[in-house]
Design a protein around this motif. Sequence first.
Motif, short mmCIF file in Angstrom:
data_model
loop_
_atom_site.label_atom_id
_atom_site.label_comp_id
_atom_site.label_asym_id
_atom_site.label_seq_id
_atom_site.Cartn_x
_atom_site.Cartn_y
_atom_site.Cartn_z
N LYS A 111 12.70 -12.40 -26.24
CA LYS A 111 12.23 -11.04 -25.94
C LYS A 111 11.21 -11.06 -24.81
N VAL A 112 10.42 -12.13 -24.76
CA VAL A 112 9.42 -12.27 -23.68
C VAL A 112 10.12 -12.55 -22.35
N THR A 113 11.14 -13.40 -22.36
CA THR A 113 11.78 -13.82 -21.09
C THR A 113 12.89 -12.87 -20.65
N LYS A 114 13.16 -11.83 -21.46
CA LYS A 114 14.30 -10.94 -21.17
C LYS A 114 14.32 -10.46 -19.71
N PHE A 115 13.17 -10.04 -19.19
CA PHE A 115 13.12 -9.50 -17.82
C PHE A 115 12.43 -10.46 -16.86
N LEU A 116 12.34 -11.74 -17.24
CA LEU A 116 11.73 -12.75 -16.37
C LEU A 116 12.84 -13.56 -15.69
N TYR A 134 3.14 -11.45 -14.61
CA TYR A 134 2.44 -11.79 -15.86
C TYR A 134 3.38 -11.75 -17.05
N CYS A 135 2.99 -12.44 -18.11
CA CYS A 135 3.69 -12.31 -19.39
C CYS A 135 2.77 -12.78 -20.51
N ILE A 136 2.90 -12.16 -21.67
CA ILE A 136 2.16 -12.65 -22.84
C ILE A 136 3.06 -12.62 -24.08
N GLY A 137 2.67 -13.36 -25.09
CA GLY A 137 3.44 -13.46 -26.32
C GLY A 137 3.53 -12.12 -27.05
N LYS A 151 3.42 -11.24 -30.09
CA LYS A 151 2.41 -10.98 -31.13
C LYS A 151 1.19 -10.22 -30.59
N TRP A 152 0.97 -10.35 -29.27
CA TRP A 152 -0.25 -9.76 -28.68
C TRP A 152 0.07 -8.58 -27.78
N TRP A 153 1.32 -8.10 -27.79
CA TRP A 153 1.67 -6.96 -26.95
C TRP A 153 0.91 -5.71 -27.40
N HIS A 154 0.70 -4.84 -26.45
CA HIS A 154 0.10 -3.53 -26.65
C HIS A 154 -1.29 -3.61 -27.30
N SER A 155 -2.03 -4.63 -26.89
CA SER A 155 -3.43 -4.76 -27.33
C SER A 155 -4.37 -4.70 -26.14
N SER A 201 2.81 -5.39 -7.34
CA SER A 201 3.58 -5.93 -8.44
C SER A 201 4.86 -5.11 -8.56
N ARG A 202 5.80 -5.59 -9.35
CA ARG A 202 7.06 -4.85 -9.51
C ARG A 202 7.64 -5.14 -10.88
N HIS A 203 8.51 -4.24 -11.32
CA HIS A 203 9.20 -4.48 -12.59
C HIS A 203 10.58 -3.88 -12.59
N GLN A 206 14.18 -1.17 -16.64
CA GLN A 206 14.44 -1.30 -18.09
C GLN A 206 13.23 -1.85 -18.83
N ASN A 207 12.19 -2.21 -18.09
CA ASN A 207 10.99 -2.83 -18.69
C ASN A 207 9.74 -2.00 -18.34
N PRO A 208 9.74 -0.73 -18.78
CA PRO A 208 8.70 0.20 -18.28
C PRO A 208 7.28 -0.17 -18.69
N GLY A 225 5.23 -1.59 -16.00
CA GLY A 225 4.71 -0.61 -15.04
C GLY A 225 3.48 0.11 -15.58
N LYS A 226 3.43 0.26 -16.92
CA LYS A 226 2.27 0.95 -17.50
C LYS A 226 1.01 0.10 -17.36
N VAL A 227 1.17 -1.22 -17.39
CA VAL A 227 0.03 -2.11 -17.14
C VAL A 227 -0.48 -1.87 -15.72
N MET A 228 0.46 -1.80 -14.77
CA MET A 228 0.07 -1.61 -13.36
C MET A 228 -0.66 -0.28 -13.18
C1 LIG Z 1 4.98 -6.03 -20.19
C2 LIG Z 1 3.79 -6.78 -20.83
C3 LIG Z 1 3.22 -7.74 -19.81
C4 LIG Z 1 2.75 -5.75 -21.25
O1 LIG Z 1 1.59 -6.44 -21.65
P1 LIG Z 1 0.59 -5.88 -22.75
O2 LIG Z 1 -0.53 -6.83 -22.87
O3 LIG Z 1 1.35 -5.54 -23.97
O4 LIG Z 1 0.11 -4.54 -22.03
P2 LIG Z 1 -1.21 -3.70 -22.39
O5 LIG Z 1 -1.49 -3.84 -23.85
O6 LIG Z 1 -2.27 -4.05 -21.42
O7 LIG Z 1 -0.68 -2.23 -22.18
C5 LIG Z 1 -0.89 -1.44 -21.02
C6 LIG Z 1 -0.19 -0.13 -21.22
O8 LIG Z 1 1.22 -0.33 -21.28
C7 LIG Z 1 1.81 0.46 -22.31
N1 LIG Z 1 2.39 -0.45 -23.31
C8 LIG Z 1 2.33 -1.81 -23.30
N2 LIG Z 1 3.04 -2.30 -24.31
C9 LIG Z 1 3.56 -1.27 -24.97
C10 LIG Z 1 4.39 -1.15 -26.10
N3 LIG Z 1 4.87 -2.24 -26.74
N4 LIG Z 1 4.75 0.10 -26.53
C11 LIG Z 1 4.30 1.19 -25.89
N5 LIG Z 1 3.48 1.13 -24.79
C12 LIG Z 1 3.14 -0.08 -24.34
C13 LIG Z 1 0.72 1.36 -22.82
O9 LIG Z 1 0.72 2.54 -22.05
C14 LIG Z 1 -0.52 0.56 -22.53
O10 LIG Z 1 -1.66 1.33 -22.33
P3 LIG Z 1 -2.59 1.73 -23.59
O11 LIG Z 1 -3.07 0.42 -24.15
O12 LIG Z 1 -3.70 2.50 -22.97
O13 LIG Z 1 -1.74 2.47 -24.55
C15 LIG Z 1 4.23 -7.55 -22.10
O14 LIG Z 1 4.97 -6.70 -22.92
C16 LIG Z 1 5.05 -8.78 -21.79
O15 LIG Z 1 4.53 -9.87 -21.57
N6 LIG Z 1 6.40 -8.64 -21.77
C17 LIG Z 1 7.29 -9.75 -21.53
C18 LIG Z 1 7.15 -10.33 -20.13
C19 LIG Z 1 7.31 -9.27 -19.06
O16 LIG Z 1 8.17 -8.40 -19.16
N7 LIG Z 1 6.48 -9.36 -18.01
C20 LIG Z 1 6.48 -8.44 -16.91
C21 LIG Z 1 7.60 -8.73 -15.98
S1 LIG Z 1 7.64 -7.54 -14.65
#
Ligand SMILES: CC(C)(COP(=O)(O)OP(=O)(O)OC[C@H]1O[C@@H](n2cnc3c(N)ncnc32)[C@H](O)[C@@H]1OP(=O)(O)O)[C@@H](O)C(=O)NCCC(=O)NCCS
Length: 186
Positions: free
Chosen positions: A36-41, A101-104, A106-110, A135-137, A140-142, A145-148
């Motif tokens: 699930k982490v590497t899906k869009f990597l 960037y990418c994180i595990g 278990k720690w998403w959305h924190s 940065s870019r995404h 399918q991996n919105p 973009g919300k991080v950006m």
């Molecule tokens: C995409 C990814 C990097 C997001 O990292 P994250 O640490 O979960 O992001 P954050 O917690 O800083 O979230 C930032 C914003 O994104 C949105 N968001 C992130 N994860 C979300 C989730 N699972 N559901 C809903 N919104 C989410 C929220 O709007 C959030 O803002 P908020 O905290 O004010 O609500 C992470 O899911 C990941 O590592 N995915 C796999 C690898 C990847 O896809 N990397 C990016 C390739 S372009």
Amino acid sequence: MTHKGTVTLETQRLILRRFTAYDAEAMFKNWANDAKVTKFLTWPTHSDASVSKVVIDSWLPLYEKTNHYSWAIVLKEIGEPIGSIAVVEQRDDIKMVHIGYCIGQKWWHSGYTSEALSELIRFFFEDVGVNRIESRHDPQNPNSGKVMLKCGLKYEGTMRQDDINNQGICDSVRYAILAEDYFRSK
Ligand SMILES: CC(C)(COP(=O)(O)OP(=O)(O)OC[C@H]1O[C@@H](n2cnc3c(N)ncnc32)[C@H](O)[C@@H]1OP(=O)(O)O)[C@@H](O)C(=O)NCCC(=O)NCCS
């Protein structure tokens, strides 16, 4: 622009530091083993910690270069890397770095990736003197973009079928922040 290399940075909950040879187990169990982490990597899910070890070993000599930027995101609370954040493209002539960037899971959305990216934005504008951070995404991996957006990058457009990841050829949604945006909002 004055390159500094991958220096250690600190935020409230995170240490951003160089990877070491001892990080392979944590890399494997915390994020690299998860499809699930590497899906869009662009790299394949690791099948074993030995793969993570080979990958990290290949990165270590690169730290000798002052224009190499690749951090392990260490969660202070557990003292282990939970992901990575790195410069994946750069151009010195326009003073630009492109961050990935990418994180595990278990720690998403924190808020951890936003916390790490915000510190890199500060570092690159204030300490290195870059002019543009992008940065870019995959559309399918919105959440990426919300991080950006959360870190102050602005949407610049979507390029059609100009990128590729583990799902195949894809559009790329582009974001960037300029030094003038950053210093104006301070
Ligand atoms: C995409 C990814 C990097 C997001 O990292 P994250 O640490 O979960 O992001 P954050 O917690 O800083 O979230 C930032 C914003 O994104 C949105 N968001 C992130 N994860 C979300 C989730 N699972 N559901 C809903 N919104 C989410 C929220 O709007 C959030 O803002 P908020 O905290 O004010 O609500 C992470 O899911 C990941 O590592 N995915 C796999 C690898 C990847 O896809 N990397 C990016 C390739 S372009």
